[in-house]
Design a protein around this motif. Structure first.
Motif, PDB file in Angstrom:
ATOM      1  N   GLN A  92      93.459  73.251  91.897  1.00 49.25           N
ATOM      2  CA  GLN A  92      92.113  73.021  92.415  1.00 49.25           C
ATOM      3  C   GLN A  92      91.226  74.229  92.139  1.00 49.25           C
ATOM      4  O   GLN A  92      90.042  74.088  91.864  1.00 49.25           O
ATOM      5  CB  GLN A  92      92.177  72.756  93.921  1.00 49.25           C
ATOM      6  CG  GLN A  92      90.838  72.377  94.535  1.00 49.25           C
ATOM      7  CD  GLN A  92      90.949  72.066  96.016  1.00 49.25           C
ATOM      8  OE1 GLN A  92      92.041  72.117  96.595  1.00 49.25           O
ATOM      9  NE2 GLN A  92      89.836  71.765  96.644  1.00 49.25           N
ATOM     10  N   GLN A 112      87.814  61.203  79.961  1.00 45.59           N
ATOM     11  CA  GLN A 112      86.829  62.198  79.544  1.00 45.59           C
ATOM     12  C   GLN A 112      87.019  63.482  80.339  1.00 45.59           C
ATOM     13  O   GLN A 112      87.513  63.463  81.472  1.00 45.59           O
ATOM     14  CB  GLN A 112      85.411  61.659  79.765  1.00 45.59           C
ATOM     15  CG  GLN A 112      85.121  60.386  78.992  1.00 45.59           C
ATOM     16  CD  GLN A 112      83.763  59.809  79.299  1.00 45.59           C
ATOM     17  OE1 GLN A 112      83.255  59.923  80.400  1.00 45.59           O
ATOM     18  NE2 GLN A 112      83.148  59.172  78.310  1.00 45.59           N
ATOM     19  N   TYR A 146      84.676  66.758  81.629  1.00 43.70           N
ATOM     20  CA  TYR A 146      83.334  67.276  81.825  1.00 43.70           C
ATOM     21  C   TYR A 146      83.417  68.709  82.344  1.00 43.70           C
ATOM     22  O   TYR A 146      84.389  69.111  82.985  1.00 43.70           O
ATOM     23  CB  TYR A 146      82.569  66.447  82.860  1.00 43.70           C
ATOM     24  CG  TYR A 146      82.171  65.065  82.423  1.00 43.70           C
ATOM     25  CD1 TYR A 146      83.077  64.021  82.433  1.00 43.70           C
ATOM     26  CD2 TYR A 146      80.864  64.795  82.026  1.00 43.70           C
ATOM     27  CE1 TYR A 146      82.707  62.744  82.046  1.00 43.70           C
ATOM     28  CE2 TYR A 146      80.476  63.521  81.640  1.00 43.70           C
ATOM     29  CZ  TYR A 146      81.408  62.503  81.661  1.00 43.70           C
ATOM     30  OH  TYR A 146      81.025  61.249  81.281  1.00 43.70           O
ATOM     31  N   GLN A 156      80.918  71.339  84.650  1.00 43.93           N
ATOM     32  CA  GLN A 156      79.711  71.360  85.482  1.00 43.93           C
ATOM     33  C   GLN A 156      79.444  72.767  85.973  1.00 43.93           C
ATOM     34  O   GLN A 156      80.349  73.449  86.479  1.00 43.93           O
ATOM     35  CB  GLN A 156      79.884  70.420  86.682  1.00 43.93           C
ATOM     36  CG  GLN A 156      78.633  70.271  87.538  1.00 43.93           C
ATOM     37  CD  GLN A 156      78.852  69.289  88.680  1.00 43.93           C
ATOM     38  OE1 GLN A 156      79.979  69.008  89.073  1.00 43.93           O
ATOM     39  NE2 GLN A 156      77.765  68.756  89.227  1.00 43.93           N
ATOM     40  N   GLY A 198      74.156  68.797  86.474  1.00 44.98           N
ATOM     41  CA  GLY A 198      75.060  67.667  86.426  1.00 44.98           C
ATOM     42  C   GLY A 198      76.205  67.943  85.461  1.00 44.98           C
ATOM     43  O   GLY A 198      76.119  68.848  84.626  1.00 44.98           O
ATOM     44  N   PRO A 199      77.286  67.177  85.555  1.00 46.87           N
ATOM     45  CA  PRO A 199      78.404  67.348  84.617  1.00 46.87           C
ATOM     46  C   PRO A 199      77.960  67.089  83.176  1.00 46.87           C
ATOM     47  O   PRO A 199      77.135  66.201  82.928  1.00 46.87           O
ATOM     48  CB  PRO A 199      79.413  66.287  85.076  1.00 46.87           C
ATOM     49  CG  PRO A 199      79.051  65.965  86.483  1.00 46.87           C
ATOM     50  CD  PRO A 199      77.562  66.116  86.542  1.00 46.87           C
ATOM     51  N   LEU A 228      83.150  74.288  86.903  1.00 49.70           N
ATOM     52  CA  LEU A 228      83.949  73.222  87.500  1.00 49.70           C
ATOM     53  C   LEU A 228      84.317  72.234  86.398  1.00 49.70           C
ATOM     54  O   LEU A 228      83.443  71.675  85.737  1.00 49.70           O
ATOM     55  CB  LEU A 228      83.148  72.516  88.600  1.00 49.70           C
ATOM     56  CG  LEU A 228      83.847  71.362  89.326  1.00 49.70           C
ATOM     57  CD1 LEU A 228      85.014  71.878  90.156  1.00 49.70           C
ATOM     58  CD2 LEU A 228      82.862  70.621  90.232  1.00 49.70           C
ATOM     59  N   LEU A 243      86.021  68.741  85.275  1.00 49.32           N
ATOM     60  CA  LEU A 243      86.268  67.427  85.857  1.00 49.32           C
ATOM     61  C   LEU A 243      86.847  66.489  84.811  1.00 49.32           C
ATOM     62  O   LEU A 243      86.305  66.390  83.704  1.00 49.32           O
ATOM     63  CB  LEU A 243      84.959  66.828  86.377  1.00 49.32           C
ATOM     64  CG  LEU A 243      84.251  67.581  87.497  1.00 49.32           C
ATOM     65  CD1 LEU A 243      82.780  67.191  87.554  1.00 49.32           C
ATOM     66  CD2 LEU A 243      84.926  67.306  88.831  1.00 49.32           C
ATOM     67  N   PHE A 279      85.632  56.766  87.122  1.00 52.28           N
ATOM     68  CA  PHE A 279      86.215  57.507  88.239  1.00 52.28           C
ATOM     69  C   PHE A 279      86.368  58.975  87.865  1.00 52.28           C
ATOM     70  O   PHE A 279      86.806  59.302  86.773  1.00 52.28           O
ATOM     71  CB  PHE A 279      87.592  56.952  88.591  1.00 52.28           C
ATOM     72  CG  PHE A 279      87.565  55.615  89.257  1.00 52.28           C
ATOM     73  CD1 PHE A 279      87.722  54.456  88.518  1.00 52.28           C
ATOM     74  CD2 PHE A 279      87.382  55.512  90.615  1.00 52.28           C
ATOM     75  CE1 PHE A 279      87.697  53.215  89.123  1.00 52.28           C
ATOM     76  CE2 PHE A 279      87.362  54.275  91.238  1.00 52.28           C
ATOM     77  CZ  PHE A 279      87.509  53.124  90.486  1.00 52.28           C
ATOM     78  N   PHE A 280      86.053  59.841  88.803  1.00 57.28           N
ATOM     79  CA  PHE A 280      86.180  61.276  88.571  1.00 57.28           C
ATOM     80  C   PHE A 280      87.373  61.851  89.309  1.00 57.28           C
ATOM     81  O   PHE A 280      87.784  61.348  90.369  1.00 57.28           O
ATOM     82  CB  PHE A 280      84.912  62.003  89.026  1.00 57.28           C
ATOM     83  CG  PHE A 280      83.836  61.995  87.986  1.00 57.28           C
ATOM     84  CD1 PHE A 280      82.973  60.923  87.871  1.00 57.28           C
ATOM     85  CD2 PHE A 280      83.703  63.058  87.110  1.00 57.28           C
ATOM     86  CE1 PHE A 280      81.992  60.907  86.899  1.00 57.28           C
ATOM     87  CE2 PHE A 280      82.711  63.054  86.137  1.00 57.28           C
ATOM     88  CZ  PHE A 280      81.859  61.973  86.031  1.00 57.28           C
ATOM     89  N   GLY A 281      87.914  62.916  88.733  1.00 55.17           N
ATOM     90  CA  GLY A 281      88.980  63.649  89.380  1.00 55.17           C
ATOM     91  C   GLY A 281      88.457  64.575  90.453  1.00 55.17           C
ATOM     92  O   GLY A 281      87.250  64.682  90.673  1.00 55.17           O
ATOM     93  N   THR A 282      89.380  65.243  91.100  1.00 58.02           N
ATOM     94  CA  THR A 282      89.057  66.110  92.233  1.00 58.02           C
ATOM     95  C   THR A 282      88.435  67.431  91.806  1.00 58.02           C
ATOM     96  O   THR A 282      87.849  68.126  92.617  1.00 58.02           O
ATOM     97  CB  THR A 282      90.324  66.387  93.045  1.00 58.02           C
ATOM     98  OG1 THR A 282      91.367  66.776  92.147  1.00 58.02           O
ATOM     99  CG2 THR A 282      90.769  65.148  93.795  1.00 58.02           C
ATOM    100  N   GLY A 283      88.550  67.777  90.528  1.00 56.29           N
ATOM    101  CA  GLY A 283      87.898  68.977  90.022  1.00 56.29           C
ATOM    102  C   GLY A 283      88.781  70.213  90.041  1.00 56.29           C
ATOM    103  O   GLY A 283      89.624  70.380  90.928  1.00 56.29           O
ATOM    104  N   ARG A 318      88.067  74.346  89.784  1.00 60.99           N
ATOM    105  CA  ARG A 318      87.062  75.398  89.682  1.00 60.99           C
ATOM    106  C   ARG A 318      87.689  76.614  89.023  1.00 60.99           C
ATOM    107  O   ARG A 318      88.600  77.230  89.576  1.00 60.99           O
ATOM    108  CB  ARG A 318      86.513  75.770  91.057  1.00 60.99           C
ATOM    109  CG  ARG A 318      85.450  76.868  90.971  1.00 60.99           C
ATOM    110  CD  ARG A 318      84.550  76.906  92.195  1.00 60.99           C
ATOM    111  NE  ARG A 318      83.771  75.700  92.390  1.00 60.99           N
ATOM    112  CZ  ARG A 318      82.676  75.393  91.714  1.00 60.99           C
ATOM    113  NH1 ARG A 318      82.226  76.189  90.771  1.00 60.99           N
ATOM    114  NH2 ARG A 318      82.022  74.289  91.978  1.00 60.99           N
TER     115      ARG A 318
END
Lengths: 112, 113
Positions: free
Chosen positions: A9, A33, A35, A37, A42-43, A86, A88, A101-105, A107
């Motif tokens: 995370q 995909q 991304y 951010q 935005g991403p 970040l 994603l 749907f996006f993942g939890t990210g 950082r």
């Protein structure tokens, strides 16, 4: 419950080190995909992988899509402070819902 | 403009008030998405439009949230009787359709006090 789980995370590394970020799911994705951010933005899309087992390289970034199309990884070689942000993963589920749907990210902080 | 535009960029409102958030997608993009993002987290899906119709609104948390896209271009996300828990960054994205690259706006930071 998150459809896409990312690990780690949080990641803090020194400039020049290598790192890998993982994106895992129990669902099959028609494409996935990655991304990046930055704060207040935005991403921004980095890459799309479509075929199971596919590997794509973008300069120092290497993206891999799992053979079963349920997981993906992002590897950064010789990280630089400009890589901080970040990260994603996001995917189109193969059947059912018509949304991304996006993942939890993850950082990432790269320390000079 | 060339990209997705969201207005306002920041919105502070009192608990219980009504707010509208606007999204101007890229010209020609038929698909439009709304997401909500809390600090350090991934975007959480709210609603997806294909043209004028909401193709998937399963992510809207409750009936206080509503979104429209009457002419298939600009979309407005409407939140009634705002609560402090609604505070987040609301992101809009557009694309040519399913399975194609989604382009995001900068988001609207909503703060409910």
């Amino acid at each position: 419950t998150q459809l896409l789980e990312q690990s780690p995370q949080f990641l803090s590394i020194q400039e020049g080190e290598n790192l890998t970020v993982y994106c895992n799911s129990s669902s099959v994705f028609s494409s996935l995909q990655w991304y990046r951010q930055e704060p207040g933005e935005g991403p921004v899309l980095l890459v799309t992988v479509v075929t199971g087992g596919e590997v794509k390289k973008l300069k120092r970034l290497t993206f891999q899509f799992g053979d079963a199309r349920k997981d993906s990884s992002l590897h950064i070689t010789a990280a630089q402070p400009g890589d901080t942000g970040l990260y994603l993963c996001a995917g189109w589920v193969q059947t059912g819902a018509n949304n991304l749907f996006f993942g939890t990210g993850t950082r990432l902080t790269v320390i000079p | 403009g060339a990209g997705v535009s969201q207005t306002p960029s920041n919105k502070v409102t009192e608990k219980g008030k009504y707010v509208e958030l606007r999204c101007d997608p890229i010209s020609g993009h038929t698909a439009l998405y709304w997401y909500r993002q809390s600090l350090g987290q991934g975007p959480e899906f709210l609603i997806y439009f294909q043209g004028t119709g909401a193709a998937d609104d399963s992510g809207l948390p409750n009936d206080r949230f509503f979104a429209v896209r009457p002419e298939g271009s600009v979309s407005t996300l409407k939140i009634q009787r705002t609560e402090r828990g609604d505070s987040a960054v609301y992101l809009c994205a557009s694309s040519f359709g399913l399975y194609t690259e989604a382009f995001f706006g900068q988001g609207t930071r909503l703060t409910v006090v």
